[in-house]
Design an enzyme around this catalytic site. Structure first.
Site, mmCIF file in Angstrom:
data_model
loop_
_atom_site.group_PDB
_atom_site.id
_atom_site.type_symbol
_atom_site.label_atom_id
_atom_site.label_comp_id
_atom_site.label_asym_id
_atom_site.label_seq_id
_atom_site.Cartn_x
_atom_site.Cartn_y
_atom_site.Cartn_z
ATOM 1 N N SER A 151 0.831 -1.194 0.000
ATOM 2 C CA SER A 151 0.000 0.000 0.000
ATOM 3 C C SER A 151 0.873 1.254 0.000
ATOM 4 O O SER A 151 1.963 1.264 0.583
ATOM 5 C CB SER A 151 -0.893 0.000 1.244
ATOM 6 O OG SER A 151 -1.869 1.003 1.180
ATOM 7 N N PRO A 152 0.436 2.324 -0.660
ATOM 8 C CA PRO A 152 1.207 3.576 -0.606
ATOM 9 C C PRO A 152 1.368 4.056 0.834
ATOM 10 O O PRO A 152 0.399 4.116 1.592
ATOM 11 C CB PRO A 152 0.345 4.549 -1.424
ATOM 12 C CG PRO A 152 -0.468 3.673 -2.333
ATOM 13 C CD PRO A 152 -0.750 2.447 -1.530
ATOM 14 N N ALA B 57 1.991 8.445 -1.837
ATOM 15 C CA ALA B 57 1.242 9.467 -2.571
ATOM 16 C C ALA B 57 2.232 10.448 -3.180
ATOM 17 O O ALA B 57 2.976 11.119 -2.460
ATOM 18 C CB ALA B 57 0.288 10.182 -1.627
ATOM 19 N N GLN C 211 1.264 5.945 -7.052
ATOM 20 C CA GLN C 211 0.019 6.609 -6.682
ATOM 21 C C GLN C 211 0.178 8.107 -6.925
ATOM 22 O O GLN C 211 1.072 8.740 -6.368
ATOM 23 C CB GLN C 211 -0.327 6.357 -5.212
ATOM 24 C CG GLN C 211 -1.698 6.922 -4.827
ATOM 25 C CD GLN C 211 -1.979 6.828 -3.338
ATOM 26 O OE1 GLN C 211 -1.329 7.487 -2.541
ATOM 27 N NE2 GLN C 211 -2.959 6.012 -2.966
ATOM 28 N N TYR D 64 -8.073 14.135 0.739
ATOM 29 C CA TYR D 64 -7.267 14.950 -0.147
ATOM 30 C C TYR D 64 -8.129 15.477 -1.288
ATOM 31 O O TYR D 64 -9.332 15.269 -1.319
ATOM 32 C CB TYR D 64 -6.045 14.160 -0.609
ATOM 33 C CG TYR D 64 -5.167 13.744 0.557
ATOM 34 C CD1 TYR D 64 -4.694 14.699 1.456
ATOM 35 C CD2 TYR D 64 -4.847 12.412 0.795
ATOM 36 C CE1 TYR D 64 -3.924 14.338 2.554
ATOM 37 C CE2 TYR D 64 -4.076 12.039 1.892
ATOM 38 C CZ TYR D 64 -3.621 13.001 2.769
ATOM 39 O OH TYR D 64 -2.862 12.653 3.854
ATOM 40 N N ARG E 136 -7.877 4.722 -5.649
ATOM 41 C CA ARG E 136 -8.147 4.533 -4.212
ATOM 42 C C ARG E 136 -9.227 5.512 -3.797
ATOM 43 O O ARG E 136 -9.137 6.707 -4.079
ATOM 44 C CB ARG E 136 -6.897 4.754 -3.372
ATOM 45 C CG ARG E 136 -7.191 4.801 -1.866
ATOM 46 C CD ARG E 136 -5.954 4.698 -1.006
ATOM 47 N NE ARG E 136 -5.557 3.299 -0.859
ATOM 48 C CZ ARG E 136 -4.639 2.871 0.019
ATOM 49 N NH1 ARG E 136 -4.018 3.729 0.818
ATOM 50 N NH2 ARG E 136 -4.337 1.592 0.100
ATOM 51 N N ARG F 276 1.251 -1.140 7.435
ATOM 52 C CA ARG F 276 2.015 -1.272 8.681
ATOM 53 C C ARG F 276 2.639 -2.657 8.853
ATOM 54 O O ARG F 276 3.745 -2.785 9.372
ATOM 55 C CB ARG F 276 1.125 -0.916 9.874
ATOM 56 C CG ARG F 276 0.815 0.573 9.975
ATOM 57 C CD ARG F 276 -0.151 0.868 11.114
ATOM 58 N NE ARG F 276 -0.354 2.289 11.286
ATOM 59 C CZ ARG F 276 -1.233 3.021 10.577
ATOM 60 N NH1 ARG F 276 -1.959 2.447 9.639
ATOM 61 N NH2 ARG F 276 -1.356 4.301 10.810
#
Length: 365
Positions: A22-23, A57, A99, A182, A230, A324
């Site tokens: 994942s980013p 990102a 991303q 965002y 996403r 994580r």
């Protein structure tokens, strides 16, 4: 074979398994440039066996960065170091993805270990922060400027130009960041978008920006390469963006060339109460997969091989994105394979530590 380690083909790209990186923002760039930290961070996850390795990102404009230390791709000079990272990721048999992002009203903020809220000029911040409406995220965040039509058009063009640079760097997957409060998410949600023009009010107007960006990217991004998006499937707040709107958005994005929806949630309302728990966002991926007929990725508090295997095996999602857990263990995919009784290829340099008969990986051509 465990479902988690079945290959996944999307357009002309075959992912060797369903575990994706994942980013994850690293807040370690100067002027948007990738450096040795990004090389090691992203390269380690490729060595560890993840099928897809996403950058953090990556800002399409300098004022679209979350923090002054964010990764960027708004100028051609950014491509060279990114190309080096991409080559290494592909040498490990993984696919490199980027991303693309614009932080909107959450731009020009401090990186987490430097504090919270607006980054002043002394901390490298900038004056003008843009959003669909002049509504600050929180009291200690920048007061945004409402975007003009020209600003919106320039942003769409910036996403397309960034996709072209990502292609030049060798990336094989693009993900549009339309989540976590965002810029694009701010347009989607009626809580942050109070516009009365063609980009506000109705569902079709609020989703216009992400649809325009998807189409603009597809004009420069080859047909044989995947495009993901996403989203935050819900604001977790009454009157905000919700799962029903997410399903309809996915239905609209699919014919525009979006191949997979990466299902996250929240981030647009500072006071939202989010019911955190293992796999708490997986039902969103399952709902979109079923009702919109599109590939989905599940993300959020997925920490074990059996949990990830269940998500894929039960048809809740087509891929699992880890953050994580891959910080704690970059080699989670190899560990997960062992726990599920499956043999996967290993880096040739590590074969002496692998299971008997383990085969070396082949680079992605």
């Amino acid at each position: 074979m465990p479902h988690l380690f079945e290959p996944l083909q999307v357009r002309g790209v075959t992912f060797s398994n369903r575990l994706f990186v994942s980013p994850m923002c690293e807040y370690s760039s100067t002027d948007g440039f990738a450096n040795d930290w990004h090389f090691v961070h992203l390269g380690s996850r490729a060595v560890g066996g993840a099928a897809l390795v996403f950058t953090e990102a990556t800002a399409v404009t300098p004022e679209g960065r979350i923090s002054p230390e964010d990764l960027g791709i708004w100028k051609n000079e950014h491509v060279d170091m990114l190309s080096r990272i991409v080559r290494f990721v592909h040498e490990q048999g993984s696919i490199a993805g980027m991303q693309l992002a614009h932080a909107g009203r959450k731009a020009s903020t401090l990186r987490p270990w430097s504090g919270e809220g607006e980054a002043g000029e002394s901390a490298g911040g900038w004056k003008n922060v843009y959003a669909p409406s002049p509504i600050a995220f929180k009291d200690n965040y920048p007061q945004p400027i409402e975007m003009s039509r020209a600003d919106i058009d320039a942003t769409v063009a910036a996403f397309a130009a960034a996709a072209g640079r990502a292609l030049a760097a060798g990336f094989r997957v693009i993900e549009i960041h339309a989540a976590h409060g965002y810029l694009i998410h701010e347009f989607l949600s009626p809580l942050s978008n109070r516009r009365t023009d063609a980009h506000g009010g109705s569902f079709d107007n609020r989703t216009r920006l992400v649809r325009d960006i998807a189409q603009a990217i597809r004009r420069v991004w080859p047909d044989h390469l995947p495009l993901f998006t996403r989203i935050s499937a819900t604001d977790w707040t009454e009157g905000g963006w919700d799962i029903e709107q997410s399903v309809e958005l996915a239905r609209q994005l699919k014919p525009l060339g979006v191949d997979l929806i990466d299902c996250s949630s929240g981030g647009n309302v500072a006071t939202a109460r989010i019911p955190l728990g293992p796999g708490y966002q997986t039902p969103f991926a399952e709902r979109l997969r079923r009702d919109a007929g599109i590939l989905t990725g599940s993300v959020g508090l997925i920490t074990t091989a059996t949990q990830a295997e269940h998500i894929i095996g039960s048809g809740q999602a087509d891929a699992v994105l880890l953050a994580r857990e891959l910080l704690r263990d970059p080699y989670f995919p190899m560990r997960a394979a062992r726990e599920l009784g499956h043999e996967i290829t290993w880096p040739a340099q590590y074969l002496r530590a692998g299971p008997q008969g383990a085969k070396p990986r082949r680079p992605i051509g």
